[in-house]
Write a protein that holds these residues in place. Structure first.
Motif, mmCIF file in Angstrom:
data_model
loop_
_atom_site.group_PDB
_atom_site.id
_atom_site.type_symbol
_atom_site.label_atom_id
_atom_site.label_comp_id
_atom_site.label_asym_id
_atom_site.label_seq_id
_atom_site.Cartn_x
_atom_site.Cartn_y
_atom_site.Cartn_z
ATOM 1 N N TRP A 126 0.942 -1.253 0.078
ATOM 2 C CA TRP A 126 -0.094 -0.124 0.069
ATOM 3 C C TRP A 126 1.002 1.175 -0.045
ATOM 4 N N GLN A 130 1.351 4.495 -2.357
ATOM 5 C CA GLN A 130 0.890 5.845 -1.937
ATOM 6 C C GLN A 130 1.971 6.894 -2.556
ATOM 7 N N SER A 305 2.168 10.470 9.878
ATOM 8 C CA SER A 305 2.901 9.115 9.400
ATOM 9 C C SER A 305 4.238 8.736 10.000
ATOM 10 N N ASN A 321 -0.688 1.629 8.184
ATOM 11 C CA ASN A 321 -1.485 1.105 7.249
ATOM 12 C C ASN A 321 -2.281 2.347 6.593
ATOM 13 N N ASP A 322 -3.070 2.060 5.415
ATOM 14 C CA ASP A 322 -3.610 3.220 4.911
ATOM 15 C C ASP A 322 -5.039 3.884 5.838
ATOM 16 N N SER A 326 -5.133 7.784 6.565
ATOM 17 C CA SER A 326 -6.690 8.387 6.533
ATOM 18 C C SER A 326 -7.004 9.296 7.593
#
Length: 402
Positions: A126, A130, A305, A321-322, A326
């Motif tokens: 992922w 990104q 992040s 993780n995504d 978010s």
């Protein structure tokens, strides 16, 4: 680099087990605890264990490819062995390795090719997507750098000494170091050593702080006598730098949602001789509202992040993780919107992150400015890991006299 003693292997195994399969334990804390328990290890032993431990975490996905299986509690010795062979590290054939079949792993290592970018750069799939979306032309260059070891940089405490005096004191303790051009308070060690046992540290002459991170306090354009709010102070690395730049004059209010971090800040401030810091625990929105329209300067070192500091925190990429990304973007947007009201008219704030993703940085600032026309962007700076130190973003924003 030599791995010659069986108990070093056992230590690495134990630390990896705690990091990968412990309850959300961070690698730096796991290693710190291990080294404290192994009092008989010399400095070279500690350096070898630290380097192997972090490199295995850093290259986890590539090592899994070499092994042909994912990391599991029962195959950590195989993981270590595959790493040692791949890195051509010297080792003895420990009895724990007997019976482990690694012929297929050796064949993959010799081929030196990878089926995808996630394995090549040892990051989750992922995150490849990104990076390709947000940093299409530079992400591979930056990941190459982020997979290296971070240098150890100290921030000189200007309340007590100078970088030149600090270097001289450290050299007397056989710690090779040098000052850094362009970083007024920085001292970089030429090899990693335990500087926390030195009199210089005990006397509050320095803190460990990356060179890029040290630029943020300067970016805030502070002066002695101001009222400054550090809205996400944590354990106070940047707070202490602000106090030094203000020469202990004026007031710094350090906010955080964790009391233990503020307690650590107070301990560090006492050692540093920083006397103009007041800590406040954020228990609800009222704590923030009481500060509205009161600060000359505001630092928002926002939660992020941490993708700019993977050199020193390689385990972070396996914990992200995504969904988290978010959520953190929403939190950044809310913090920027709510905390900006702390500024007086004519005051300035810095929004900063240790991320290299535009969606956490420039995009957040653009979104904030579009909703708050009484603020203007003075300047912004993106520092990429390829420039030598951690990746950071900072934006200096002014609240206008509307």
């Amino acid at each position: 680099m030599k791995l010659e003693h069986r108990n070093l292997l056992l230590g690495i195994h134990s630390a990896l087990d705690d990091t990968f399969f412990g309850e959300n334990k961070y690698a730096d804390k796991v290693l710190e605890r291990l080294l404290k328990t192994q009092k008989k290890w010399g400095s070279q032993d500690r350096a070898v264990v630290s380097e192997i431990f972090y490199n295995i975490i850093r290259w986890k996905k590539r090592l899994e490819y070499y092994m042909g299986e994912g990391v599991k509690p029962g195959n950590l010795y195989k993981l270590i062995l595959v790493y040692l062979i791949w890195s051509e590290t010297e080792y003895r054939r420990f009895e724990e390795f007997q019976g482990i079949k690694i012929a297929d792993s050796i064949a993959k290592i010799k081929k030196r090719n990878f089926p995808n970018k996630a394995i090549e750069y040892s990051i989750p799939e992922w995150l490849v997507n990104q990076f390709q979306t947000e940093l299409p032309n530079v992400w591979e260059r930056e990941m190459n750098i982020l997979n290296e070891q971070a240098p150890l940089v100290l921030r000189t405490n200007a309340l007590k000494t100078t970088p030149e005096e600090l270097c001289e004191a450290l050299r007397e303790r056989n710690v090779a170091c040098h000052t850094l051009r362009g970083y007024p308070d920085a001292v970089e060690l030429e090899e990693k050593k335990n500087v926390f046992l030195t009199e210089s540290f005990k006397n509050g002459w320095f803190e460990v702080q990356d060179a890029s991170s040290q630029l943020i306090a300067y970016y805030l354009d502070i002066q002695s006598g101001m009222r400054v709010v550090d809205a996400c102070a944590g354990a106070g690395g940047k707070t202490l730098h602000l106090a030094a730049l203000m020469q202990n004059k004026g007031q710094i209010i350090a906010l955080d949602i964790h009391q233990w971090k503020l307690t650590e800040l107070k301990r560090r401030a006492k050692r540093a001789g920083a006397h103009n810091i007041e800590t406040r625990l954020i228990t609800d929105n009222k704590v923030i509202k009481r500060l509205y329209n009161s600060a000359d300067r505001l630092l928002i070192d926002a939660p992020c992040s941490g993708l700019g500091v993977l050199k020193r925190n390689p385990d972070a990429k396996w914990k992200l993780n995504d969904d988290f990304l978010s959520r953190i973007k929403i939190e950044q947007e809310n913090i920027l919107q709510d905390y900006s009201k702390i500024l007086k008219k004519g005051g300035k704030m810095v929004y900063a992150t240790c991320s290299i993703l535009p969606s956490e940085n420039q995009n957040q600032v653009e979104k904030f400015l579009s909703k708050n026309t009484n603020f203007r962007l003075i300047k912004e700076q993106s520092i990429m890991p390829s420039e030598g130190y951690d990746g950071f973003y900072m934006a200096l924003i002014e609240r206008e006299n509307e």
